[in-house]
Structures are given as structure tokens and as C-alpha cells.
Design an enzyme around this catalytic site. Structure first.
Site, mmCIF file in Angstrom:
data_model
loop_
_atom_site.group_PDB
_atom_site.id
_atom_site.type_symbol
_atom_site.label_atom_id
_atom_site.label_comp_id
_atom_site.label_asym_id
_atom_site.label_seq_id
_atom_site.Cartn_x
_atom_site.Cartn_y
_atom_site.Cartn_z
ATOM 1 N N LYS A 122 0.869 -1.187 0.000
ATOM 2 C CA LYS A 122 0.000 0.000 0.000
ATOM 3 C C LYS A 122 0.889 1.215 0.000
ATOM 4 C CE LYS A 122 -4.510 0.747 0.258
ATOM 5 N NZ LYS A 122 -5.609 -0.128 -0.155
HETATM 6 P P1 NAD Z 1 -12.981 7.688 -2.000
HETATM 7 O O1 NAD Z 1 -11.931 8.698 -1.861
HETATM 8 O O2 NAD Z 1 -13.599 7.454 -3.335
HETATM 9 O O3 NAD Z 1 -14.182 8.011 -0.966
HETATM 10 C C1 NAD Z 1 -13.947 8.199 0.393
HETATM 11 C C2 NAD Z 1 -15.244 8.670 1.034
HETATM 12 O O4 NAD Z 1 -15.047 8.718 2.448
HETATM 13 C C3 NAD Z 1 -15.662 10.067 0.601
HETATM 14 O O5 NAD Z 1 -17.051 10.100 0.428
HETATM 15 C C4 NAD Z 1 -15.267 10.924 1.772
HETATM 16 O O6 NAD Z 1 -16.053 12.100 1.908
HETATM 17 C C5 NAD Z 1 -15.520 9.955 2.920
HETATM 18 N N1 NAD Z 1 -14.816 10.330 4.140
HETATM 19 C C6 NAD Z 1 -13.534 10.680 4.292
HETATM 20 N N2 NAD Z 1 -13.281 11.000 5.562
HETATM 21 C C7 NAD Z 1 -14.429 10.820 6.231
HETATM 22 C C8 NAD Z 1 -14.814 10.976 7.582
HETATM 23 N N3 NAD Z 1 -13.940 11.381 8.495
HETATM 24 N N4 NAD Z 1 -16.085 10.697 7.922
HETATM 25 C C9 NAD Z 1 -16.981 10.316 7.003
HETATM 26 N N5 NAD Z 1 -16.674 10.132 5.711
HETATM 27 C C10 NAD Z 1 -15.420 10.390 5.334
HETATM 28 O O7 NAD Z 1 -12.385 6.339 -1.422
HETATM 29 P P2 NAD Z 1 -12.802 4.843 -1.751
HETATM 30 O O8 NAD Z 1 -11.946 4.365 -2.847
HETATM 31 O O9 NAD Z 1 -14.278 4.743 -1.869
HETATM 32 O O10 NAD Z 1 -12.311 4.089 -0.434
HETATM 33 C C11 NAD Z 1 -13.117 4.027 0.726
HETATM 34 C C12 NAD Z 1 -12.635 2.899 1.616
HETATM 35 O O11 NAD Z 1 -12.698 1.673 0.888
HETATM 36 C C13 NAD Z 1 -11.189 3.009 2.092
HETATM 37 O O12 NAD Z 1 -11.067 2.423 3.357
HETATM 38 C C14 NAD Z 1 -10.426 2.182 1.083
HETATM 39 O O13 NAD Z 1 -9.188 1.730 1.563
HETATM 40 C C15 NAD Z 1 -11.411 1.043 0.898
HETATM 41 N N6 NAD Z 1 -11.227 0.287 -0.328
HETATM 42 C C16 NAD Z 1 -11.266 0.909 -1.549
HETATM 43 C C17 NAD Z 1 -11.106 0.153 -2.691
HETATM 44 C C18 NAD Z 1 -11.220 0.764 -4.055
HETATM 45 O O14 NAD Z 1 -11.239 0.007 -5.034
HETATM 46 N N7 NAD Z 1 -11.331 2.072 -4.206
HETATM 47 C C19 NAD Z 1 -10.848 -1.224 -2.599
HETATM 48 C C20 NAD Z 1 -10.838 -1.833 -1.345
HETATM 49 C C21 NAD Z 1 -11.026 -1.055 -0.220
#
Ligand code: NAD
Length: 466
Positions: A152
């Protein structure tokens, strides 16, 4: 900053050496500074300080390795991040001044395949968080049975403070600073929080520009989650949310719950949260509250996630969405619903907030949303959990499909990707469910046991060099 000494644990060539040897060499590219690997668990947080996410990983790992009676030498290897790369690099911003940025790439383990994992842009990114996220990637790929290890990375920035042009320059310079610490058969980044297909395209372009022309096309699998026109796959954008929903469907079948009419709440309305919401609503479920970094909105009659996404794309968050009532974090977590999908950051469900939840299921779209104390309370309260390492594995599964297509110069239809994802994730769901029953343990621990025993077998069969 430039021409710094590099301490790196794995030889650049020679592939999957999961051992603990330490190699110190001069870095051939500018800007890289690599710190040595650490095995030392960090202390618990001091009062008022942010909780160490890596401590959570070690606690989860410790529980599962004890249950499995994991070989103590292999436990030492798996409790260690193989390589920890820290780069500092300068970028000239739009107004002409130069800012120094700090980026991380932690490569946890590559015993089962090349390092694989996302890049996160967030002001809270630090080595502790990236270590945890890297280890989760190793377990995730092992659980679902794809030939990847775990890594990561991230940049400690708030991307909203920079123009698009600045973000491009920061990203390109970060990719250049990482240099050959990433590679199509070595370490493959993907999108995560605040990064997307565009960021991956800039990394791809920068990385390929450093290769001789005849090497470029056959290295496009250096990143996944690329735009489709740049070699990405059609299902990657929705893959993590789709995987979350496939897992929820499995849970619903298992517990004879109808998703038609079921209510759910979502924390985080980015890639994972918005896709999971849109797909779940298509199955008849009702989205009744959403929290993101800008605030909380609710509507007991149901929010339209497609319309909400359009609003978020324009306004940058859910706050002030006209069809939702404004609410707050505490009320959000107390909302009565069937399902809660945390899809934002770590440590949201802890000893305090786990008691507030009024749901039947927590489907962990985010990585590490539940800390060990929160986990114990959810269990005690009879709230089911689909653990992150299974629930959000759709992203890495479809990244694997993209990687395979690039390697084979193939291009699959969306339907083909989706049916392969469904098959892989439902099999993994069943494996985790059965292992939890067999060991009379929670599903997170069962998932870890599956991952650790796969890794243990790999080390036992291959041995530890020399
Ligand atoms: P993203 O940047 O697209 O979205 C993140 C969201 O979280 C946004 O809506 C943001 O406003 C919100 N957020 C941030 N801080 C916050 C807080 N303090 N309180 C409430 N909401 C908050 O990110 P993503 O890609 O959707 O990733 C989200 C989670 O999923 C992360 O933990 C990431 O590691 C995990 N994840 C993502 C993927 C992927 O393919 N993108 C894969 C596996 C896991």
C-alpha cells in the site's frame, strides 16, 4: 532528498523472496529514501492521540496465528513488512513556489505473488496507516486465492488544496520518486481514497516514459484501475462496491433476509460507498442515511443514490443535498437499519460507537473500519460482520483480471468480469463462513486463518533462503 542511500529488503530481481535479509544499495533514481523494515509493534496510543491502525492488524494477526498454531518463524516473517519506502520530493506549484511532499510505499509480503495495493492521498496518511493497509492486502489476496502479495502507499496531502495541474505534477513526481520500486511484475498500485483512474493514468504514463520504447506496451499492467482507454478493465470502477453487494447477498441468503425493502446506511460516498449504494438500491434496498466528510443526510423514505452521486460530483459532498434532512455523526451511527456499510476510513467502529449501532449487519467496504474492541462488542451484541478482507476484496479481484488481460493482450466484456468476480467472492465467502463454523470463531479471525495457512504452506514448501 536526492541520491539518498536505500535500504531495501528484497533483491530487485529474483522475485518473491519473502525472507528477512536486508540489502543496502545505492538508489539509481533520484528522490528515493527507503527506511529499513521494522518488526516492532508500536505502543498503544497515548490518550487523545490517533489510534494506531497497525496495532489493530497485529492484534487481529495475533489472534488468528494463535488459533492456527502458526509456525513461530513464519509468524515472525508475516508480522514484518518486507520493505518500507519513504520518498520526499519537490514540486513547483501554480504560484511558482516549491513544496516538499512525503510519499510512502510499504511492501508487506510477496510470497504468493507480486506486491499489490492502492495509493491513498489523505492528510492523515502516515507509515503506521500504510503498514496496516499493506498487510491487509496480503491477507485479502490470500483469502480470495489470487496470486498477489500485499502493499500500500500514499501521499500525505489533502488533494482538495491543489489544482488539477498541481495534482498531476505531484503524482508524476511521486511515481518518478518511487522509480523501480514499482513494476508490472513486482509491485502494482491501484486507486484508493482520493485517487482514481486519472491518477493511475498519470502514474502509468510517467512510469512507462522511464522505460525504453520497446518495453512500454508490455508493462502497462504496472497499475490497475486505469481508464479503460489506457488499458483498464470495464468492471474495475464498480468492482469493490459490487463485491460488497455480492457479499451482502450471500449473507442475506444465509440468514433468509430479503434485500427487497431492507434498509441500509453508508459512511463514505466515494467509489466504494456510492457503487455499493447504487447496486443495493437496484435490488430493492432503501438507503436511509449517508455520512461523508462534508456531513450527514438522512431520509427515511429512501435516498436516490444515482441522484445523490450527481449532486456529490457537483458539490463535493452530501451536505445540503436537497432531498435529505441534515443530521449529525452521532445520530447517523444510531440509525436503525438492517445494514451498515462503512466505506470511508479506519477505526470508525470502536468500544464506544459499536454500542450505538442499531443494525443487523456491518458490511465492511472500508479497510479497517472496526477496531478490535469494537469487533468484540459487535460480536457480543449479535451484530454480524462481513470483514473487510473479504467484503471489499472485489477491488483487488478485478484488478487481478485487469492485470491478466494486460499481460495476455486481451479485453474481456463487463459481464465476463462480473461473473468471474461473483464466482470468486462467493467461494471465498463460503470458505470464510465454513472456517468460522469449524473453528467456532468470528469471521474476521476465520478469514485470517485461511490467509495465514496459505502463506505458511508457501513458506514451508519453498523454504527460507538461503
Ligand atoms: P474515495 O476517496 O472514493 O471516498 C472516500 C469517502 O469517504 C468520501 O465520500 C469521503 O467524503 C468519505 N470520508 C472521508 N473521511 C471521512 C470521515 N472522516 N467521515 C466520514 N466520511 C469520510 O475512497 P474509496 O476508494 O471509496 O475508499 C473508501 C474505503 O474503501 C477506504 O477504506 C479504502 O481503503 C477502501 N477500499 C477501496 C477500494 C477501491 O477500489 N477504491 C478497494 C478496497 C477497499
Amino acid at each position: 532528498m536526492s541520491n539518498e542511500l536505500v535500504a531495501k529488503d528484497a533483491p530487485k530481481t529474483g522475485g518473491n523472496n519473502g525472507g528477512l535479509e536486508r540489502v543496502v544499495r545505492e538508489e539509481t533514481r533520484k528522490d528515493s529514501a527507503v527506511t529499513g523494515t521494522t518488526t516492532t509493534p508500536e505502543r498503544p496510543p497515548e490518550p487523545g492521540k490517533r489510534r494506531s491502525v497497525y496495532q489493530n492488524v497485529l492484534a487481529q494477526f495475533g489472534k488468528a496465528s494463535k488459533l492456527l498454531c502458526l509456525d513461530s518463524n513464519i509468524a515472525k516473517i508475516l508480522a514484518t513488512n518486507q520493505n518500507e519506502i519513504v520518498v520526499h520530493f519537490p514540486v513547483r506549484l501554480d504560484d511558482g513556489h516549491v513544496e516538499i511532499f512525503t510519499g510512502y510505499r510499504v511492501q508487506h509480503n510477496n510470497a504468493l505473488g507480486p506486491f499489490k495495493g492502492g495509493l491513498r492521498y489523505h492528510p492523515q496518511v502516515d507509515l503506521d496507516e500504510v503498514r496496516a493497509l499493506a498487510a491487509w492486502m496480503t491477507w485479502k489476496s490470500a483469502i480470495v486465492g489470487i496470486p498477489f502479495g500485499g502493499a500500500k502507499g500514499g501521499l500525505q496531502i489533502d488533494p482538495s488544496n491543489y489544482s488539477k495541474c498541481e495534482l498531476e505534477n505531484i503524482t508524476r513526481r511521486f511515481a518518478f520518486a518511487l522509480g523501480d520500486n514499482i513494476g508490472a511484475e513486482y509491485d502494482i498500485p491501484a486507486p484508493d481514497v482520493n485517487t482514481n483512474a486519472q491518477i493511475m493514468a498519470w502514474i502509468l504514463d510517467t512510469y512507462l516514459s522511464t522505460l525504453p520504447p520497446h518495453e512500454r506496451q508490455r508493462n502497462i499492467h504496472v497499475v490497475t484501475g486505469k481508464p479503460v482507454a489506457a488499458g483498464g478493465s470495464p468492471g474495475r470502477d464498480k468492482a469493490t462496491g459490487q463485491g460488497v453487494v455480492f457479499c451482502i447477498q450471500e449473507w442475506a441468503k444465509e440468514h433468509e433476509v430479503s434485500l427487497d425493502g431492507a434498509t441500509f446506511i453508508v459512511q463514505g460516498f466515494g467509489n466504494v460507498g456510492s457503487w455499493a449504494s447504487r447496486l443495493l438500491v437496484r435490488l430493492g434496498a432503501k438507503l436511509i442515511a449517508v455520512e461523508d466528510v462534508t456531513g450527514v443526510i438522512s431520509n427515511e423514505n429512501g435516498l436516490d443514490p444515482d441522484d445523490l452521486l450527481e449532486y456529490v460530483n457537483v458539490h463535493g459532498g452530501v451536505s445540503d443535498y436537497p432531498d435529505g434532512l441534515p443530521s449529525n455523526h452521532i445520530d447517523f451511527l444510531h440509525t436503525e437499519a438492517d445494514i451498515f456499510i462503512p466505506a470511508a476510513l479506519e477505526n470508525q467502529i470502536n468500544a464506544e460507537t459499536a454500542r450505538w449501532l442499531e443494525v443487523r449487519l456491518v458490511a465492511e467496504g472500508a479497510n479497517g473500519p472496526t477496531d478490535p474492541e469494537g469487533d468484540a462488542i459487535l460480536r457480543e451484541r449479535g451484530i454480524d460482520v462481513i470483514p473487510d478482507v473479504l467484503c471489499n476484496s472485489g477491488g483487488v479481484i478485478v484488478s487481478y483480471f485487469e492485470w491478466l488481460q494486460n499481460k495476455r493482450s486481451e479485453s474481456w466484456e463487463l459481464e465476463e468480469e462480473e461473473s468471474k468476480l461473483l464466482k470468486k467472492i462467493t467461494k471465498a465467502y463460503a470458505r470464510v463462513r465454513d472456517k468460522a463454523l469449524e473453528l467456532d470463531t468470528d469471521r474476521r479471525t476465520a478469514a485470517y486463518v485461511i490467509a495465514l495457512s496459505r502463506l505458511e504452506t508457501a513458506y514451508q514448501e519453498r523454504g527460507i533462503f538461503p
